[in-house]
Design a protein around this motif. Structure first.
Motif, short mmCIF file in Angstrom:
data_model
loop_
_atom_site.label_atom_id
_atom_site.label_comp_id
_atom_site.label_asym_id
_atom_site.label_seq_id
_atom_site.Cartn_x
_atom_site.Cartn_y
_atom_site.Cartn_z
N UNK A 1 54.76 41.94 50.60
CA UNK A 1 55.33 40.61 50.73
C UNK A 1 54.72 39.76 49.61
N UNK A 2 55.45 38.73 49.18
CA UNK A 2 54.97 37.89 48.08
C UNK A 2 55.07 36.42 48.47
N UNK A 3 54.11 35.63 47.96
CA UNK A 3 54.10 34.18 48.17
C UNK A 3 53.89 33.54 46.81
N UNK A 4 54.66 32.49 46.53
CA UNK A 4 54.47 31.77 45.27
C UNK A 4 54.81 30.30 45.46
N UNK A 5 54.30 29.51 44.53
CA UNK A 5 54.61 28.08 44.52
C UNK A 5 55.32 27.78 43.21
N UNK A 6 56.40 27.02 43.29
CA UNK A 6 57.09 26.57 42.08
C UNK A 6 56.60 25.14 41.83
N UNK A 7 55.65 25.00 40.88
CA UNK A 7 54.95 23.71 40.73
C UNK A 7 55.86 22.52 40.43
N UNK A 8 56.84 22.69 39.58
CA UNK A 8 57.67 21.54 39.20
C UNK A 8 58.52 21.02 40.36
N UNK B 1 46.16 38.14 43.87
CA UNK B 1 46.79 37.03 43.15
C UNK B 1 47.02 37.51 41.72
N UNK B 2 48.27 37.42 41.29
CA UNK B 2 48.64 37.99 40.00
C UNK B 2 49.56 37.02 39.28
N UNK B 3 49.47 36.99 37.96
CA UNK B 3 50.32 36.10 37.18
C UNK B 3 51.63 36.77 36.77
N UNK B 4 51.88 37.97 37.27
CA UNK B 4 53.12 38.68 36.91
C UNK B 4 54.31 37.87 37.41
N UNK B 5 55.31 37.61 36.56
CA UNK B 5 56.38 36.68 36.95
C UNK B 5 57.42 37.22 37.92
N UNK B 6 57.67 38.53 37.97
CA UNK B 6 58.81 39.01 38.74
C UNK B 6 58.45 40.24 39.55
N UNK C 1 44.61 29.83 43.92
CA UNK C 1 45.44 30.74 43.12
C UNK C 1 46.91 30.35 43.26
N UNK C 2 47.35 30.03 44.47
CA UNK C 2 48.74 29.62 44.70
C UNK C 2 49.06 28.34 43.94
N UNK C 3 48.16 27.37 43.98
CA UNK C 3 48.37 26.10 43.28
C UNK C 3 48.31 26.25 41.76
N UNK C 4 47.69 27.33 41.27
CA UNK C 4 47.62 27.59 39.83
C UNK C 4 48.73 28.52 39.37
N UNK C 5 49.82 28.58 40.14
CA UNK C 5 51.04 29.32 39.79
C UNK C 5 50.85 30.83 39.78
N UNK C 6 49.86 31.35 40.48
CA UNK C 6 49.75 32.80 40.64
C UNK C 6 50.62 33.23 41.80
N UNK C 7 51.23 34.39 41.67
CA UNK C 7 51.97 34.97 42.79
C UNK C 7 50.97 35.73 43.64
N UNK C 8 51.01 35.54 44.95
CA UNK C 8 50.13 36.26 45.86
C UNK C 8 50.91 37.41 46.48
N UNK C 9 50.36 38.59 46.33
CA UNK C 9 50.99 39.80 46.88
C UNK C 9 50.20 40.24 48.10
N UNK C 10 50.91 40.47 49.20
CA UNK C 10 50.30 41.01 50.42
C UNK C 10 50.78 42.45 50.56
N UNK C 11 49.89 43.39 50.36
CA UNK C 11 50.25 44.81 50.48
C UNK C 11 49.78 45.30 51.85
N UNK C 12 50.75 45.60 52.73
CA UNK C 12 50.46 46.08 54.07
C UNK C 12 50.50 47.60 54.10
#
Length: 195
Positions: free
Chosen positions: A89-96, A152-157, A56-67
């Motif tokens: 908390x959020x984790x994302x990869x900027x592919x470019x 894992x969510x595709x929401x951008x912001x 999911x991270x490599x496919x540009x999804x933002x990963x949200x960790x809800x504690x």
């Protein structure tokens, strides 16, 4: 006999592959304080060693960790649970750029840390976090509950005012994964009677 050996070899190979796959795990322990009840120390391990989250991270999804962390007092009939402390908390990869971002709340807003390697991000995610126990607790048996929901969510912001997709919407739209780990990890301690 030859078939039996082939079956044994296949099963052994499957078992070694399964054991090689890392499972996400929530760990929690108590940190003794010099005065007052112990603090809660907790962490998540192997999150990005799980193939689904890494994909999911490599496919540009933002990963949200809800504690969600709550403190409860054990009672004979019904336990009494306080209002949980919750944050994302959020984790994302900027592919470019091949850069990884980690976003966490700090003083009412999200702060971002950038990492040039996945291993650096994994080290940060595996670090222990601490929540201090209130200084005044009634005598008795208490316990912390730690729950982590990863999505894992595709929401951008993450700062946007748009409502996040519900689990049902994600299921219908096929938008991302969602898993709750635990469902709860608990750590128990006792506050003694004052003498």
């Amino acid at each position: 006999m030859r078939r039996l050996w082939l079956l044994v070899l296949l099963l052994a190979g499957a078992a070694s592959v399964a054991s090689a796959q890392a499972r996400t795990h929530i760990g929690a322990r108590l940190q003794l304080q010099s005065d007052g009840p112990p603090a809660l120390v907790f962490s998540v391990s192997n999150l990005l060693d799980d193939g689904d989250w890494l994909s999911a991270l490599n496919n540009a999804s933002r990963i949200e960790l809800h504690w969600s962390v709550s403190l409860s007092r054990s009672r004979a009939i019904f336990d009494v649970t306080g209002t949980p402390t919750e944050w994302n908390d959020y984790v994302e990869k900027i592919p470019t750029l091949d850069v990884f971002n980690y976003m966490e709340p700090s003083r009412g807003r999200l702060t971002t840390r950038a990492f040039n390697s996945l291993d650096s991000l994994k080290l940060l995610l595996g670090q222990e976090q601490q929540i201090n126990t209130p200084r005044t607790l009634a005598p008795g048996r208490w316990y912390y509950s730690v729950q982590l929901t990863v999505t894992a969510d595709d929401r951008p912001d993450p700062n946007s005012k748009a409502q996040p997709l519900s689990a049902f919407q994600r299921l219908i739209l096929g938008n991302g994964l969602s898993r709750t780990y635990g469902p709860q990890t608990t750590v128990t301690f006792v506050v003694p009677e004052r003498q």
